[in-house]
Scaffold this motif. Sequence first.
Motif, mmCIF file in Angstrom:
data_model
loop_
_atom_site.group_PDB
_atom_site.id
_atom_site.type_symbol
_atom_site.label_atom_id
_atom_site.label_comp_id
_atom_site.label_asym_id
_atom_site.label_seq_id
_atom_site.Cartn_x
_atom_site.Cartn_y
_atom_site.Cartn_z
ATOM 1 N N ALA A 490 52.112 -4.546 -16.817
ATOM 2 C CA ALA A 490 51.971 -5.535 -17.894
ATOM 3 C C ALA A 490 52.136 -6.943 -17.333
ATOM 4 C CB ALA A 490 53.016 -5.268 -18.983
ATOM 5 N N GLN A 491 53.040 -7.107 -16.395
ATOM 6 C CA GLN A 491 53.233 -8.415 -15.763
ATOM 7 C C GLN A 491 51.988 -8.811 -14.968
ATOM 8 O OE1 GLN A 491 56.736 -8.598 -13.292
ATOM 9 N NE2 GLN A 491 56.402 -10.733 -12.704
ATOM 10 N N ALA A 492 51.401 -7.866 -14.257
ATOM 11 C CA ALA A 492 50.191 -8.154 -13.481
ATOM 12 C C ALA A 492 49.024 -8.538 -14.375
ATOM 13 C CB ALA A 492 49.817 -6.947 -12.625
ATOM 14 N N ALA A 493 49.023 -8.010 -15.591
ATOM 15 C CA ALA A 493 47.920 -8.279 -16.515
ATOM 16 C C ALA A 493 48.083 -9.588 -17.269
ATOM 17 C CB ALA A 493 47.794 -7.131 -17.518
ATOM 18 N N SER A 494 49.232 -10.220 -17.123
ATOM 19 C CA SER A 494 49.491 -11.418 -17.929
ATOM 20 C C SER A 494 49.678 -12.674 -17.093
ATOM 21 C CB SER A 494 50.729 -11.192 -18.810
ATOM 22 O OG SER A 494 51.874 -10.956 -18.014
ATOM 23 N N THR A 495 49.224 -12.628 -15.852
ATOM 24 C CA THR A 495 49.284 -13.831 -15.021
ATOM 25 C C THR A 495 48.022 -13.928 -14.185
ATOM 26 O OG1 THR A 495 50.486 -14.970 -13.259
ATOM 27 C CG2 THR A 495 50.513 -12.567 -13.198
ATOM 28 N N ALA A 496 47.582 -15.150 -13.971
ATOM 29 C CA ALA A 496 46.438 -15.399 -13.107
ATOM 30 C C ALA A 496 46.871 -15.823 -11.711
ATOM 31 C CB ALA A 496 45.535 -16.475 -13.730
ATOM 32 N N ASP A 497 48.176 -15.826 -11.460
ATOM 33 C CA ASP A 497 48.702 -16.199 -10.158
ATOM 34 C C ASP A 497 48.541 -15.023 -9.204
ATOM 35 O OD1 ASP A 497 50.561 -16.536 -7.926
ATOM 36 O OD2 ASP A 497 51.422 -18.209 -9.064
ATOM 37 N N ASP A 498 47.665 -15.185 -8.219
ATOM 38 C CA ASP A 498 47.323 -14.063 -7.357
ATOM 39 C C ASP A 498 48.520 -13.592 -6.539
ATOM 40 O OD1 ASP A 498 45.133 -12.314 -6.432
ATOM 41 O OD2 ASP A 498 45.582 -13.215 -4.483
ATOM 42 N N GLU A 499 49.378 -14.494 -6.088
ATOM 43 C CA GLU A 499 50.529 -14.082 -5.291
ATOM 44 C C GLU A 499 51.484 -13.216 -6.108
ATOM 45 O OE1 GLU A 499 52.539 -17.219 -3.300
ATOM 46 O OE2 GLU A 499 50.764 -17.933 -2.229
ATOM 47 N N ILE A 500 51.703 -13.614 -7.355
ATOM 48 C CA ILE A 500 52.579 -12.826 -8.224
ATOM 49 C C ILE A 500 51.963 -11.457 -8.482
ATOM 50 C CG2 ILE A 500 53.557 -12.647 -10.539
ATOM 51 C CD1 ILE A 500 53.840 -15.683 -10.541
ATOM 52 N N ARG A 501 50.659 -11.424 -8.741
ATOM 53 C CA ARG A 501 49.991 -10.153 -9.020
ATOM 54 C C ARG A 501 50.086 -9.202 -7.827
ATOM 55 N NH1 ARG A 501 44.988 -9.304 -10.096
ATOM 56 N NH2 ARG A 501 45.397 -7.894 -11.810
ATOM 57 N N LEU A 502 49.859 -9.740 -6.633
ATOM 58 C CA LEU A 502 49.934 -8.899 -5.446
ATOM 59 C C LEU A 502 51.344 -8.361 -5.239
ATOM 60 C CD1 LEU A 502 47.690 -10.880 -2.927
ATOM 61 C CD2 LEU A 502 47.134 -8.758 -4.132
ATOM 62 N N GLU A 503 52.340 -9.189 -5.530
ATOM 63 C CA GLU A 503 53.731 -8.761 -5.359
ATOM 64 C C GLU A 503 54.081 -7.644 -6.327
ATOM 65 O OE1 GLU A 503 58.304 -10.521 -5.792
ATOM 66 O OE2 GLU A 503 56.580 -11.878 -5.944
ATOM 67 N N VAL A 504 53.735 -7.815 -7.615
ATOM 68 C CA VAL A 504 54.134 -6.806 -8.600
ATOM 69 C C VAL A 504 53.308 -5.533 -8.471
ATOM 70 C CG1 VAL A 504 55.020 -8.534 -10.206
ATOM 71 C CG2 VAL A 504 52.662 -7.757 -10.443
ATOM 72 N N THR A 505 52.044 -5.653 -8.101
ATOM 73 C CA THR A 505 51.246 -4.433 -7.936
ATOM 74 C C THR A 505 51.661 -3.671 -6.670
ATOM 75 O OG1 THR A 505 49.442 -5.716 -6.909
ATOM 76 C CG2 THR A 505 49.255 -5.217 -9.266
ATOM 77 N N ARG A 506 52.129 -4.390 -5.668
ATOM 78 C CA ARG A 506 52.659 -3.693 -4.486
ATOM 79 C C ARG A 506 53.918 -2.908 -4.864
ATOM 80 N NH1 ARG A 506 52.556 -3.819 1.117
ATOM 81 N NH2 ARG A 506 54.529 -3.205 2.091
ATOM 82 N N LYS A 507 54.788 -3.513 -5.657
ATOM 83 C CA LYS A 507 55.980 -2.803 -6.120
ATOM 84 C C LYS A 507 55.597 -1.563 -6.912
ATOM 85 C CE LYS A 507 59.133 -6.789 -6.404
ATOM 86 N NZ LYS A 507 59.913 -7.649 -7.335
ATOM 87 N N ALA A 508 54.596 -1.721 -7.776
ATOM 88 C CA ALA A 508 54.145 -0.582 -8.582
ATOM 89 C C ALA A 508 53.605 0.529 -7.683
ATOM 90 C CB ALA A 508 53.089 -1.029 -9.581
ATOM 91 N N GLN A 509 52.817 0.162 -6.687
ATOM 92 C CA GLN A 509 52.273 1.173 -5.766
ATOM 93 C C GLN A 509 53.389 1.899 -5.021
ATOM 94 O OE1 GLN A 509 48.586 -0.165 -3.469
ATOM 95 N NE2 GLN A 509 49.047 -2.033 -4.618
ATOM 96 N N ALA A 510 54.425 1.168 -4.614
ATOM 97 C CA ALA A 510 55.530 1.792 -3.886
ATOM 98 C C ALA A 510 56.242 2.831 -4.748
ATOM 99 C CB ALA A 510 56.512 0.716 -3.417
ATOM 100 N N ILE A 511 56.464 2.497 -6.018
ATOM 101 C CA ILE A 511 57.133 3.433 -6.927
ATOM 102 C C ILE A 511 56.261 4.655 -7.172
ATOM 103 C CG2 ILE A 511 58.016 3.754 -9.270
ATOM 104 C CD1 ILE A 511 58.678 0.720 -9.253
ATOM 105 N N ILE A 512 54.984 4.416 -7.435
ATOM 106 C CA ILE A 512 54.066 5.519 -7.733
ATOM 107 C C ILE A 512 53.955 6.467 -6.546
ATOM 108 C CG2 ILE A 512 51.648 6.092 -8.206
ATOM 109 C CD1 ILE A 512 51.562 3.308 -9.711
ATOM 110 N N MET A 513 53.783 5.903 -5.350
ATOM 111 C CA MET A 513 53.668 6.753 -4.165
ATOM 112 C C MET A 513 54.945 7.559 -3.948
ATOM 113 S SD MET A 513 50.637 6.507 -2.990
ATOM 114 C CE MET A 513 50.905 7.376 -1.448
ATOM 115 N N ASP A 514 56.079 6.956 -4.176
ATOM 116 C CA ASP A 514 57.355 7.653 -3.985
ATOM 117 C C ASP A 514 57.525 8.769 -5.009
ATOM 118 O OD1 ASP A 514 60.100 7.977 -2.910
ATOM 119 O OD2 ASP A 514 60.669 7.240 -4.888
#
Length: 553
Positions: A490-514
């Motif tokens: 939801a955070q990734a979908a509500s910001t146009a800041d690419d650095e923030i999006r990359l950070e939160v989607t990386r966190k999401a990927q880490a959790i999902i993979m784990d």
Amino acid sequence: MSEEARRPRLHLDRRRFFETSSAIAAAAAMPRILSIPRALAQAGSTMVVAAPATPQSLDCNFDVSLGTFEAIAALYDGLLGFNKIPDPNVPTALREDIAYHADKPGGVNMYGKLAESWELDPQGRWARFKLREGVKSNWGNELTAEDVKWTWDRAFALGALGAFYTKVSGLTKPEDVRVESKYVVSFNIDAPNPLLLKIHTNLYTPVYDSKKCKEVGGGDDPWARKFIENNSAGFGPYQLQQLVRGQQAVFKARSDYYAGKPAIDTVVFKEVPTSAARVQLLRGGAVDIAQYLQPLEIISLKGVPNVAVETVPASFMIWIELNAKMAPFDKVDVRRAMNYAFPQADVMKSVFQGLASPLDGCMPNIYPGYAGKLVDYSYNLDKAKELLARAGYGDGFKTSLAYNAGDPVQEPIAIIYQTSLRQIGVELELKKVPAGSFYNAVTERKQPMIFYVDSPWCPDPGYSLTLYFDSKSYVNYSNYSNPEVDGLLAQAASTADDEIRLEVTRKAQAIIMDEAPWTFVAYPNYTMARKANLKGWTYYTSNNIRFQDFSRA
């Protein structure tokens, strides 16, 4: 219409990719396809495609079955498209430029299709499109902003796939899409959204001819569902001449297409259920393109006179859903163990024959935002046994794995997996599901384990992860649910800041993979097998061909 028929066929019933390649099945398929008149098959302005299936429906709000998305690309256009670049490894092929471009609006390298020009709010809260004037549908009606508005109103009204597209682009109500003038339409959202432009490059966000749809639908069918299921009302390069499901679809190039009449005048899209038959037809020159072949068949075509075979990395993924609402897969350690016990290297070598790479992530590895190998699930039976014991299954368990009888790679993968799991006490029953009903088996979510092949059609990490792992997504077939992941998406979908999006989607990927909601299998390549004199192929992240790209050498 039955409840089953109403179900949205979201992503993707391309699970009918293949059928078994036995000689008997191949021979059975040959007589029907060879009935193509020789003159038609050899005509310079005609292209014959041997495909696993004809379109099941022409309504992209409810169906993405194999063949349907090929038809949508021919019959419809959207507002925008990705610019094309040469493929770095295949000089005769092009591919979409899906890289992030900080100097371009929305970070996307796009060109206008139905939109002549566009503006994007610097804060990402609105996008405005100026439409091309004088563009006609296949029914002769001019494109206006009312058509765009009606198209998105339809998505809101009917839900299904349209509901997913409205959600990921930040639209909350029909009034968010506004007609500014006859040729200007705007999309307006409450919070910044990075997909506000990119969503309009998606194959499944086409624009409908609302005048025709209203005319045929009337008061009984205001969204023209019955008509659109079997006909087209679009602004694309082709019009439908014939559709005989189970046999063939025929498309005719439009001479009044705004971008110019396509070089290929007629496309015969022929259903040939077995990949072995498709290979033989291409070898013999009876067809121009043979779609979705087995790895060994692809290799066998290399060096065949007058045949070109090109293989490129793709957005395809194949995995096994581990149903998180069914024991024992409701336990994270069990799901992890299933990955440590999967002999991925063996599968890459013996099944895919080098035409795939290991699935080491939960989104396409060719997309911006792919975080790389965050968890190492290298084959380790001792680790798998340890995790099972920790989860309370030290003696193993019995379960089942459903696979698509129409995809020739799934059965050998399942057999290899079954043999491996037996070594850690897991008895795996293999359940062969007919190709025609396999997608229903996936969507019912009643199988503890089931194969799935798919690709997210928008090259964006937020889009990709939301599609499969948001707890409320229709396509979350593993029933995975993690409030933290939902919040990050939801955070990734509500910001146009690419650095923030990359950070939160990386966190999401880490959790999902784990937490391993899938058994991670492979990234299959996309292969184009065609006559050598057919030029113009472009690889699209939607993993389909566009008839309008091709011409004869």
